[in-house]
Design a protein around this motif. Structure first.
Motif, PDB file in Angstrom:
ATOM      1  N   LEU A  10     -26.804  95.130  67.665  1.00 32.57           N
ATOM      2  CA  LEU A  10     -28.145  94.779  68.104  1.00 32.57           C
ATOM      3  C   LEU A  10     -28.056  93.755  69.231  1.00 32.57           C
ATOM      4  O   LEU A  10     -27.414  92.716  69.084  1.00 32.57           O
ATOM      5  CB  LEU A  10     -28.907  94.175  66.918  1.00 32.57           C
ATOM      6  N   ARG A  11     -28.690  94.064  70.354  1.00 33.37           N
ATOM      7  CA  ARG A  11     -28.719  93.123  71.467  1.00 33.37           C
ATOM      8  C   ARG A  11     -29.974  92.263  71.328  1.00 33.37           C
ATOM      9  O   ARG A  11     -31.079  92.782  71.260  1.00 33.37           O
ATOM     10  CB  ARG A  11     -28.727  93.865  72.803  1.00 33.37           C
ATOM     11  N   THR A  16     -33.637  83.858  71.532  1.00 37.96           N
ATOM     12  CA  THR A  16     -34.186  84.401  70.286  1.00 37.96           C
ATOM     13  C   THR A  16     -33.191  84.243  69.150  1.00 37.96           C
ATOM     14  O   THR A  16     -33.560  83.820  68.051  1.00 37.96           O
ATOM     15  CB  THR A  16     -34.573  85.882  70.464  1.00 37.96           C
ATOM     16  N   ILE A  17     -31.924  84.552  69.400  1.00 35.73           N
ATOM     17  CA  ILE A  17     -30.925  84.429  68.341  1.00 35.73           C
ATOM     18  C   ILE A  17     -30.740  82.968  67.940  1.00 35.73           C
ATOM     19  O   ILE A  17     -30.550  82.666  66.758  1.00 35.73           O
ATOM     20  CB  ILE A  17     -29.589  85.108  68.712  1.00 35.73           C
ATOM     21  N   GLN A  18     -30.832  82.044  68.887  1.00 37.16           N
ATOM     22  CA  GLN A  18     -30.730  80.629  68.546  1.00 37.16           C
ATOM     23  C   GLN A  18     -31.885  80.206  67.633  1.00 37.16           C
ATOM     24  O   GLN A  18     -31.696  79.440  66.687  1.00 37.16           O
ATOM     25  CB  GLN A  18     -30.694  79.766  69.810  1.00 37.16           C
TER      26      GLN A  18
END
Length: 64
Positions: A10-11, A16-18
Motif C-alpha cells: 500500500l502506497r 499520512t503514515i506519520q
C-alpha cells in the motif's frame, strides 16, 4: 486453523503514515493494526449506509 491475512502493498503519503503512526501509538497498536481498524470502521460505516457487502462479489476484484 484460520486463513492467513493477505499481504497487500500500500502506497501512503509520508505525512499520512506519520499521523497514523501517532494515532496507533496513542491506541497502543501497531501501525498495521491501526490501518486494519481504520479500514474496518470505514467498511462498517459503508455497510451501515448501503447494506452488507457480499464477499463473493469481491472475488473477481483481486485482479484489478
Amino acid at each position: 486453523m484460520g486463513k492467513q491475512p493477505s499481504a497487500f502493498p500500500l502506497r501512503i503519503e509520508p505525512s499520512t503514515i506519520q499521523k497514523i503512526k501517532a494515532i496507533a501509538a496513542k491506541h497502543g497498536r501497531s501501525t498495521n493494526k491501526e490501518i486494519e481498524q481504520i479500514l474496518a470502521a470505514h467498511i462498517g460505516e459503508y455497510e451501515r449506509l448501503h447494506g452488507p457487502i457480499k464477499i463473493e462479489d469481491c472475488d473477481d476484484m483481486d485482479e484489478e
